[in-house]
Motif scaffolding. Structure first.
Motif, short mmCIF file in Angstrom:
data_model
loop_
_atom_site.label_atom_id
_atom_site.label_comp_id
_atom_site.label_asym_id
_atom_site.label_seq_id
_atom_site.Cartn_x
_atom_site.Cartn_y
_atom_site.Cartn_z
N UNK A 220 0.80 -1.23 0.00
CA UNK A 220 0.00 0.00 0.00
C UNK A 220 0.83 1.27 0.00
N UNK A 221 1.97 1.26 0.67
CA UNK A 221 2.78 2.47 0.79
C UNK A 221 3.47 2.86 -0.52
N UNK A 222 3.54 1.95 -1.50
CA UNK A 222 4.25 2.25 -2.75
C UNK A 222 3.32 2.35 -3.95
N UNK A 223 2.02 2.35 -3.72
CA UNK A 223 1.07 2.45 -4.84
C UNK A 223 1.33 3.71 -5.65
N UNK A 224 1.52 4.84 -4.98
CA UNK A 224 1.75 6.09 -5.70
C UNK A 224 3.09 6.09 -6.43
N UNK A 225 4.13 5.61 -5.77
CA UNK A 225 5.45 5.62 -6.41
C UNK A 225 5.55 4.63 -7.56
N UNK A 226 4.64 3.67 -7.63
CA UNK A 226 4.64 2.69 -8.71
C UNK A 226 3.96 3.20 -9.98
N UNK A 227 3.23 4.29 -9.89
CA UNK A 227 2.41 4.75 -11.01
C UNK A 227 3.17 4.99 -12.31
N UNK A 228 4.43 5.50 -12.29
CA UNK A 228 5.14 5.69 -13.56
C UNK A 228 5.36 4.40 -14.36
N UNK A 229 5.25 3.25 -13.70
CA UNK A 229 5.44 1.97 -14.39
C UNK A 229 4.17 1.51 -15.09
N UNK A 230 3.05 2.15 -14.77
CA UNK A 230 1.75 1.65 -15.20
C UNK A 230 1.21 2.46 -16.36
N UNK A 231 1.14 1.81 -17.51
CA UNK A 231 0.54 2.41 -18.69
C UNK A 231 -0.85 1.86 -18.92
N UNK A 232 -1.43 2.22 -20.05
CA UNK A 232 -2.82 1.83 -20.34
C UNK A 232 -3.00 0.32 -20.38
N UNK A 233 -1.98 -0.42 -20.83
CA UNK A 233 -2.10 -1.88 -21.01
C UNK A 233 -1.26 -2.68 -20.02
N UNK A 234 -0.76 -2.05 -18.98
CA UNK A 234 0.12 -2.74 -18.03
C UNK A 234 -0.65 -3.75 -17.19
N UNK A 235 -0.06 -4.93 -17.07
CA UNK A 235 -0.60 -5.97 -16.19
C UNK A 235 0.22 -6.04 -14.92
#
Length: 325
Positions: free
Chosen positions: A82-97
């Protein structure tokens, strides 16, 4: 294919080292001396019967350095996510699994699960719905992690045993994203079956983690001892039977009975569970994903969990006294 391993410790480092030997564009998120070592000299993998392998990996503690990925394989402990959800966002694109390689009951457990509990969110695993809202459950591909590995020195991973990573969609469907990730792991020499009933495997592993982990941390007994000592075996059996009643009410099928599952734990030998290791090393203990979550599921389904409740009270106090919970 771009794959980022988020939390490249023992298991994450093992997967990264294997994938780095294929044509997958693999990167890792790590921290501290382990990160520094990988940045300086790559990632080294030790496997029995093989020469050490050293592979270069793109390593950072900043997701923005790596950009959107096809797959993000999360190999952190559940309480750290939970603490890294925000910091993980740059890895997540429209089709990221997001491949959920986290132990215990997953936060997305009730996503697309047929029955009266579909869509239920678990407070013990996702307080404030941080992951549900920040990731979105539709991105998730389930994964049950079976290998054992350890970081022997910063930048060096020792593979102990096992190479299976069972994959499965929350709704049990066959999808291209599951098939493609299975192929990528298989090309790296890992077993990656795609299961139509991934929750059955989640519970089969959780069965042991729920009971063996806290009992071993409380008694400082290895698996061979706690699974054969009449007293601790009885406590483990009681916890597992309570969990089985909950799981079966949720539609889970167990392929083996309790006695065989405990015997399987004994057969592992003189192994220290991860929770006991965390206690010894003063690391936060993985109690909520392995124990509290089952208590919450018992309350949800109206099934009493007296043995689990007793052991949970003891292990939570032990962890609090140690400053680890």
């Amino acid at each position: 294919m771009k794959v980022c391993i988020f939390g490249a410790g023992a298991i994450g480092g093992y997967v990264a080292a294997k994938l780095a030997q294929t044509d997958v564009d693999v990167s890792v998120i790590a921290r501290g001396p382990h990160l520094a070592a990988m940045q300086e000299k790559g990632l080294t993998l030790l496997e029995d019967g093989r020469d050490p392998i050293n592979v270069p990996v793109r390593a950072s503690d900043n997701a923005a350095d790596l950009g959107p990925q096809d797959y993000v394989f999360i190999t952190l402990k559940a309480h750290s996510v939970p603490a890294v959800v925000d910091t993980m966002q740059p890895l997540i694109g429209a089709e990221t699994t997001l491949v959920s390689g986290v132990n215990g009951v997953p936060w997305w457990y009730f996503h697309k699960l047929d029955g009266p509990y579909e869509g239920t969110r678990l407070r013990s695993l996702d307080p404030g719905n941080v992951q549900w809202n920040g990731f979105g459950p539709d991105r998730v591909l389930g994964c049950v992690v079976y290998p054992a590995a350890e970081v022997v020195t910063p930048g060096t991973i020792k593979h102990v045993e096992g190479n299976r990573f069972s994959l499965g969609e929350p709704d049990g469907s066959k999808t291209d994203r599951a098939a493609k990730f299975s192929v990528a792991l298989s090309a790296a020499g890992l077993r990656a079956p795609v299961r139509p009933r991934i929750r059955d495997e989640i519970w089969l592993k959780l069965w042991g983690n729920l009971s063996f982990n806290p009992i071993s941390a409380l008694t400082h007994s290895t698996l061979d001892v706690l699974c054969t000592n009449p007293g601790t075996r009885s406590v483990a059996r009681g916890m597992m039977l309570e969990a089985q009643e909950i799981a079966e009410k949720l539609g889970v099928r167990f392929p083996v009975d309790v006695e065989k599952r405990i015997d399987g734990g004994a057969a592992v030998g003189a192994h220290k569970t991860s929770m006991w290791q965390d206690l010894e090393l003063s690391r936060p203990m993985e109690i909520d994903a392995l124990v509290t979550s089952v208590q919450e599921l018992g309350q949800l389904t109206g099934i009493a969990t007296p043995t689990i409740d007793t052991v949970a009270s003891l292990i939570k106090l032990r962890a609090k006294v140690a400053g680890l919970y």
